[in-house]
Design an enzyme around this catalytic site. Sequence first.
Site, PDB file in Angstrom:
ATOM      1  N   LYS A 223       0.847  -1.195   0.000  1.00 26.10           N
ATOM      2  CA  LYS A 223       0.000   0.000   0.000  1.00 26.10           C
ATOM      3  C   LYS A 223       0.884   1.247   0.000  1.00 26.10           C
ATOM      4  O   LYS A 223       1.800   1.374   0.836  1.00 26.10           O
ATOM      5  CB  LYS A 223      -0.909   0.005   1.237  1.00 26.10           C
TER       6      LYS A 223
ATOM      7  N   ASP B 123      -9.230  -0.232  -9.623  1.00 26.83           N
ATOM      8  CA  ASP B 123      -9.947  -0.876  -8.510  1.00 26.83           C
ATOM      9  C   ASP B 123     -11.166  -0.029  -8.164  1.00 26.83           C
ATOM     10  O   ASP B 123     -12.295  -0.322  -8.610  1.00 26.83           O
ATOM     11  CB  ASP B 123      -9.011  -1.059  -7.310  1.00 26.83           C
TER      12      ASP B 123
HETATM   13 MG    MG Z   1      -6.972  -1.683  -4.352  1.00 26.34          MG
END
Ligand code: MG
Length: 366
Positions: A161, A240
């Site tokens: 992330k 996403d």
């Molecule tokens: Mg994602």
Amino acid sequence: MRIISVELFKADIAYHAPFRIAISESTSTENVFVRLTTDAGFYGMGEASPTRAIVGETQASVVETAKELSPLFLGSDPLDIEGLVRRMDACRGGQPTCKSAFDMALYDLAGKIQGLPLYAVLGGGKRDFWTDNTIGIDTPEVMAKKAAVFQADRYQAIKVKLGTNRDDDIDRIRAIRAAVGDEIPLRIDANQGWDYQTAIAVLKALEPMGIEYCEQPVAHWDYANMKRIRERTTIPIMADESVFDHHDAFKLATQGCVDYINIKLAKSGGIHKALKINAVAEAAGIACMVGSMSETRLGLSAAAHLVSARPNIRFADLDTHFDHAIDPVVGGVEIDGAGVRLTDTPGHGADIDPGYLDACESVKID
Ligand code: MG
């Protein structure tokens, strides 16, 4: 056969430690299990894992919407999934996470009624596949240590992330590469955290560092910059938060914005529309991933059968239960660094421990 009751269970699950992404930080997940029971004694289990910052739903909104949708199910044929999905959409717009729990329970029922594992209900086979494991945003040192643990645990890719600022994000990947060497692929996810200039600066710096793809570099609505970024970096771009349904997938594909699409049942409204996203993507030459919000192994089991059934789903990110302090699931998919292993139990194969369910706040509609 008819559905005779809908039961809703609130499941509050603490995390081992806070999990941070670019747009939020969580210390627990507040999910909802849905149980649909038929007059033939079969029942199907579904799970909603609402992510407020992305989908706009909460545990409370899922329960309220589920109460509103329940009358559509009572007295209905559980095998008419297309009809029930259309009726849910006609009754209430949006609310994909709530709808995904009903959809998942219907597919579980379809498997149990037919005596087939879910991958076979979906017309697919049992495939060997594996998932990455994900590192939340932290200092480069902490993230590098976690990466080394995941590598030692035999994960074949690590998802990282990012999405705070250029220098910190580059430092994070440098530290992780120093810890794990050059071989293991790194997948990065900015969760909409960059603007165009930052995205280009970070991706250009990371191009030599073995990045398999970058998820959602900029805001979900920013199709134009997704396309510009994709044209200016060699790192493949995965959508996403930009993709909830097959209409989003069609627009992104036809506008040339993405290399890959991350499907999540909590965004798509479940398996029925996830199949449509995958079909649109496949028609455009776009491979998919199936990811997860913060599901237990129940929701992950349904997602894993979907991956198994469709080879165009090339990647899996089914690791959310590792953050949970407890695992209330009985049966279902087994997940570790060696791979994702499905059962041949009818349906998705996962259930919730009866003692755990008894302790949940619940409501029954019949
Ligand atoms: Mg994602």
